[in-house]
Design a protein around this motif. Structure first.
Motif, PDB file in Angstrom:
ATOM      1  N   THR A   1       0.852  -1.192   0.000  1.00  0.00           N
ATOM      2  CA  THR A   1       0.000   0.000   0.000  1.00  0.00           C
ATOM      3  C   THR A   1       0.886   1.239   0.000  1.00  0.00           C
ATOM      4  OG1 THR A   1      -0.083   0.246   2.399  1.00  0.00           O
ATOM      5  CG2 THR A   1      -1.670  -1.280   1.392  1.00  0.00           C
ATOM      6  N   ASP A   2       0.267   2.408  -0.006  1.00  0.00           N
ATOM      7  CA  ASP A   2       1.025   3.651   0.049  1.00  0.00           C
ATOM      8  C   ASP A   2       1.481   3.982   1.466  1.00  0.00           C
ATOM      9  OD1 ASP A   2       0.717   4.066  -2.673  1.00  0.00           O
ATOM     10  OD2 ASP A   2      -1.153   5.203  -2.423  1.00  0.00           O
ATOM     11  N   GLU A   3       0.975   3.251   2.446  1.00  0.00           N
ATOM     12  CA  GLU A   3       1.314   3.527   3.834  1.00  0.00           C
ATOM     13  C   GLU A   3       2.619   2.814   4.205  1.00  0.00           C
ATOM     14  OE1 GLU A   3      -0.181   5.548   6.009  1.00  0.00           O
ATOM     15  OE2 GLU A   3      -1.541   6.144   4.387  1.00  0.00           O
ATOM     16  N   PRO A   4       3.569   3.535   4.782  1.00  0.00           N
ATOM     17  CA  PRO A   4       4.796   2.863   5.240  1.00  0.00           C
ATOM     18  C   PRO A   4       4.505   2.004   6.466  1.00  0.00           C
ATOM     19  CG  PRO A   4       4.791   5.148   5.947  1.00  0.00           C
ATOM     20  CD  PRO A   4       3.589   4.978   5.059  1.00  0.00           C
ATOM     21  N   PRO A   5       5.327   1.019   6.751  1.00  0.00           N
ATOM     22  CA  PRO A   5       5.120   0.198   7.938  1.00  0.00           C
ATOM     23  C   PRO A   5       5.408   0.998   9.196  1.00  0.00           C
ATOM     24  CG  PRO A   5       7.232  -0.294   6.968  1.00  0.00           C
ATOM     25  CD  PRO A   5       6.541   0.652   6.025  1.00  0.00           C
ATOM     26  N   PRO A   6       4.913   0.557  10.343  1.00  0.00           N
ATOM     27  CA  PRO A   6       5.207   1.277  11.581  1.00  0.00           C
ATOM     28  C   PRO A   6       6.696   1.199  11.897  1.00  0.00           C
ATOM     29  CG  PRO A   6       4.217  -0.854  12.060  1.00  0.00           C
ATOM     30  CD  PRO A   6       4.113  -0.660  10.573  1.00  0.00           C
ATOM     31  N   PRO A   7       7.270   2.261  12.455  1.00  0.00           N
ATOM     32  CA  PRO A   7       8.681   2.187  12.842  1.00  0.00           C
ATOM     33  C   PRO A   7       8.865   1.158  13.949  1.00  0.00           C
ATOM     34  CG  PRO A   7       7.676   4.197  13.683  1.00  0.00           C
ATOM     35  CD  PRO A   7       6.669   3.569  12.782  1.00  0.00           C
ATOM     36  N   LEU A   8       9.868   0.308  13.792  1.00  0.00           N
ATOM     37  CA  LEU A   8      10.103  -0.750  14.760  1.00  0.00           C
ATOM     38  C   LEU A   8      10.887  -0.222  15.953  1.00  0.00           C
ATOM     39  CD1 LEU A   8      11.040  -3.763  12.454  1.00  0.00           C
ATOM     40  CD2 LEU A   8       8.884  -3.375  13.649  1.00  0.00           C
ATOM     41  N   ARG A   9      10.374  -0.477  17.146  1.00  0.00           N
ATOM     42  CA  ARG A   9      11.127  -0.146  18.348  1.00  0.00           C
ATOM     43  C   ARG A   9      11.852  -1.370  18.906  1.00  0.00           C
ATOM     44  NH1 ARG A   9       7.497   3.447  22.294  1.00  0.00           N
ATOM     45  NH2 ARG A   9       5.983   1.767  22.037  1.00  0.00           N
ATOM     46  N   MET A  10      11.575  -2.549  18.337  1.00  0.00           N
ATOM     47  CA  MET A  10      12.245  -3.787  18.727  1.00  0.00           C
ATOM     48  C   MET A  10      12.424  -4.639  17.480  1.00  0.00           C
ATOM     49  SD  MET A  10       9.988  -4.618  22.154  1.00  0.00           S
ATOM     50  CE  MET A  10      11.076  -5.887  22.760  1.00  0.00           C
ATOM     51  N   SER A  11      13.518  -5.361  17.422  1.00  0.00           N
ATOM     52  CA  SER A  11      13.725  -6.272  16.300  1.00  0.00           C
ATOM     53  C   SER A  11      14.774  -7.301  16.683  1.00  0.00           C
ATOM     54  CB  SER A  11      14.178  -5.510  15.048  1.00  0.00           C
ATOM     55  OG  SER A  11      14.196  -6.369  13.920  1.00  0.00           O
ATOM     56  N   GLY A  12      14.670  -8.480  16.089  1.00  0.00           N
ATOM     57  CA  GLY A  12      15.634  -9.537  16.366  1.00  0.00           C
ATOM     58  C   GLY A  12      15.995 -10.297  15.109  1.00  0.00           C
ATOM     59  N   LEU A  13      17.159 -10.920  15.134  1.00  0.00           N
ATOM     60  CA  LEU A  13      17.646 -11.734  14.032  1.00  0.00           C
ATOM     61  C   LEU A  13      18.260 -13.013  14.580  1.00  0.00           C
ATOM     62  CD1 LEU A  13      19.473  -8.992  11.910  1.00  0.00           C
ATOM     63  CD2 LEU A  13      17.289 -10.080  11.351  1.00  0.00           C
ATOM     64  N   THR A  14      18.037 -14.114  13.872  1.00  0.00           N
ATOM     65  CA  THR A  14      18.660 -15.391  14.228  1.00  0.00           C
ATOM     66  C   THR A  14      19.456 -15.910  13.037  1.00  0.00           C
ATOM     67  OG1 THR A  14      16.800 -16.756  13.484  1.00  0.00           O
ATOM     68  CG2 THR A  14      16.727 -15.978  15.760  1.00  0.00           C
ATOM     69  N   ARG A  15      20.499 -16.699  13.332  1.00  0.00           N
ATOM     70  CA  ARG A  15      21.256 -17.349  12.275  1.00  0.00           C
ATOM     71  C   ARG A  15      21.756 -18.683  12.801  1.00  0.00           C
ATOM     72  NH1 ARG A  15      26.536 -14.443  10.822  1.00  0.00           N
ATOM     73  NH2 ARG A  15      27.265 -15.693  12.595  1.00  0.00           N
ATOM     74  N   PRO A  16      21.402 -19.786  12.148  1.00  0.00           N
ATOM     75  CA  PRO A  16      21.836 -21.096  12.638  1.00  0.00           C
ATOM     76  C   PRO A  16      23.314 -21.352  12.378  1.00  0.00           C
ATOM     77  CG  PRO A  16      20.629 -21.345  10.594  1.00  0.00           C
ATOM     78  CD  PRO A  16      20.534 -19.893  10.961  1.00  0.00           C
ATOM     79  N   ILE A  17      23.867 -22.300  13.094  1.00  0.00           N
ATOM     80  CA  ILE A  17      25.262 -22.677  12.926  1.00  0.00           C
ATOM     81  C   ILE A  17      25.487 -23.311  11.551  1.00  0.00           C
ATOM     82  CG2 ILE A  17      24.846 -24.915  14.024  1.00  0.00           C
ATOM     83  CD1 ILE A  17      27.676 -24.852  15.113  1.00  0.00           C
ATOM     84  N   GLY A  18      26.588 -22.967  10.922  1.00  0.00           N
ATOM     85  CA  GLY A  18      27.014 -23.623   9.692  1.00  0.00           C
ATOM     86  C   GLY A  18      25.926 -23.740   8.645  1.00  0.00           C
ATOM     87  N   GLU A  19      25.685 -24.983   8.217  1.00  0.00           N
ATOM     88  CA  GLU A  19      24.685 -25.254   7.186  1.00  0.00           C
ATOM     89  C   GLU A  19      23.356 -25.718   7.762  1.00  0.00           C
ATOM     90  OE1 GLU A  19      25.311 -24.447   4.066  1.00  0.00           O
ATOM     91  OE2 GLU A  19      27.316 -23.831   4.712  1.00  0.00           O
ATOM     92  N   GLU A  20      23.187 -25.626   9.081  1.00  0.00           N
ATOM     93  CA  GLU A  20      21.917 -26.009   9.692  1.00  0.00           C
ATOM     94  C   GLU A  20      20.779 -25.135   9.157  1.00  0.00           C
ATOM     95  OE1 GLU A  20      20.744 -28.222  11.746  1.00  0.00           O
ATOM     96  OE2 GLU A  20      22.410 -29.107  12.866  1.00  0.00           O
ATOM     97  N   VAL A  21      19.604 -25.730   9.029  1.00  0.00           N
ATOM     98  CA  VAL A  21      18.413 -24.990   8.612  1.00  0.00           C
ATOM     99  C   VAL A  21      17.650 -24.470   9.833  1.00  0.00           C
ATOM    100  CG1 VAL A  21      16.215 -25.167   7.396  1.00  0.00           C
ATOM    101  CG2 VAL A  21      18.235 -26.320   6.476  1.00  0.00           C
ATOM    102  N   VAL A  22      17.648 -25.242  10.908  1.00  0.00           N
ATOM    103  CA  VAL A  22      16.926 -24.889  12.125  1.00  0.00           C
ATOM    104  C   VAL A  22      17.883 -24.223  13.109  1.00  0.00           C
ATOM    105  CG1 VAL A  22      15.654 -25.802  14.099  1.00  0.00           C
ATOM    106  CG2 VAL A  22      15.296 -26.777  11.828  1.00  0.00           C
ATOM    107  N   CYS A  23      17.454 -23.109  13.680  1.00  0.00           N
ATOM    108  CA  CYS A  23      18.256 -22.414  14.688  1.00  0.00           C
ATOM    109  C   CYS A  23      17.818 -22.854  16.075  1.00  0.00           C
ATOM    110  CB  CYS A  23      18.103 -20.898  14.544  1.00  0.00           C
ATOM    111  SG  CYS A  23      19.166 -19.951  15.668  1.00  0.00           S
ATOM    112  N   GLY A  24      18.776 -23.188  16.930  1.00  0.00           N
ATOM    113  CA  GLY A  24      18.476 -23.604  18.299  1.00  0.00           C
ATOM    114  C   GLY A  24      18.194 -22.458  19.242  1.00  0.00           C
TER     115      GLY A  24
END
Length: 333
Positions: free
Chosen positions: A135-158
């Motif tokens: 839409t023409d409306e921007p998303p709300p500004p995030l006051r919190m955010s997180g990121l995960t990345r699994p080890i090596g070639e794993e697909v699931v992050c612990g």
């Protein structure tokens, strides 16, 4: 409540990855209800960003995911380890490019995105955050955010994180399941489930519930931060080796976790209260990130959006020898 999901990072180190990122972004945009024109806009911007990584970057990666707090929006994070952009003002001009920079196409990328942010350090690398809406409306500004990345070639992050905003209060959880893979993820997801049902409890009571719930799992390290933005306070409690920091322009202050493993062994659970400096940021991360990072080496980073803070720390402090997760929480009302 916002919670982490297993969202794969795409390595963007050769030309074949450009098509992969474009297809992933277009498919997600279609699922979010974007029309053909807007899907094309997303495809062009993501292809351009991926092309920049291939041509000019070192260890380029990209994450394409639904916006955590908007129903019809796509969030894209591109990061790399060099060479950085020395003159960002010139770099965002359409058509500007200099060998050794990521200038090519950056102006077009930022113009096509509904919201964008670029954080770059010469010789260290660049983080580009983009969001596209249907839409023409921007998303709300995030006051919190997180990121995960699994080890090596794993697909699931612990590891897993979750957070909830409730008026002037915000509560964040980070859990690092013991080890990695499916069993570690099961422990972290159980911690998130309990958090979802009982996030309004005081910190120590919530930690106790999570500790009991994880008894049937591998267990893990857990930390909870309850932020009172109006009063400028945070109440924090942890069990195990989650790192919790109050980050500001002058440095950082560590928050205390107790030794143990949630679900198996613990000392007395305790909650600590900390007064927050103006314009501070809370950062929680698993031990998949080194705790030796120095905020002074990231000029201006505490003032950046939580997702850019999380991405920068994941890139520079994260290791490939373990699952890695960062949760950043803005403290201002």
């Amino acid at each position: 409540m916002i919670r982490s999901r297993d969202e794969p990072w795409i390595r963007v180190e050769d030309a074949s990855a450009i098509g992969a990122t474009r297809r992933a972004a277009t498919a997600l945009a279609e699922a979010c209800g974007f029309d053909e024109h807007d899907r094309g806009r997303v495809a062009v911007a993501v292809s351009e960003a991926a092309s920049n990584l291939v041509k000019h970057a070192v260890e380029g990666t990209m994450l394409i995911r639904p916006h955590p707090e908007a129903d019809a929006a796509v969030e894209v994070i591109a990061l790399d380890k060099g060479p950085g952009i020395r003159d960002l003002t010139r770099a965002v001009r359409d058509g500007y490019s200099t060998t050794g920079t990521l200038g090519l196409g950056l102006g077009g990328i930022t113009r096509m995105a509904s919201v964008h942010e670029v954080y770059s350090l010469p010789g260290r690398g660049t983080v580009v955050s983009m969001c596209f809406t249907a839409t023409d409306e921007p998303p709300p500004p995030l006051r919190m955010s997180g990121l995960t990345r699994p080890i090596g070639e794993e697909v699931v992050c612990g590891d897993a994180f979750a957070y909830v905003e409730d008026g002037g209060t915000a509560v964040g959880l980070l859990c690092d399941g013991l080890g990695h893979g499916v069993a570690a993820a099961a422990a972290s997801r159980e911690a998130v489930r309990v958090f979802q049902d009982h996030h309004d409890l005081p910190v120590t009571q919530l930690l106790e519930r999570i500790h009991r719930a994880l008894a049937g799992t591998r267990g893990g390290a857990v930390a909870i931060a309850r932020l009172d933005r109006e009063r400028g306070l945070v109440r924090y409690g942890g069990l195990g080796n989650i790192s919790g920091w109050i980050v500001h322009g002058e440095g950082r202050q560590g928050m205390v976790s107790m030794p143990g493993i949630a679900g198996h062994q613990r000392s007395r659970l305790r909650e600590y209260e900390y007064a927050l400096p103006p314009r501070a940021l809370l950062v929680l991360h698993s031990d998949g990130l080194s705790d030796r990072w120095d905020v002074a080496s990231f000029p201006g980073l505490p003032a950046r959006s939580p997702v850019v803070v999380a991405a920068t720390l994941l890139r520079d402090a994260g290791t490939r020898r373990d699952d890695a997760t960062v949760l950043a929480m803005r403290t201002a009302p």
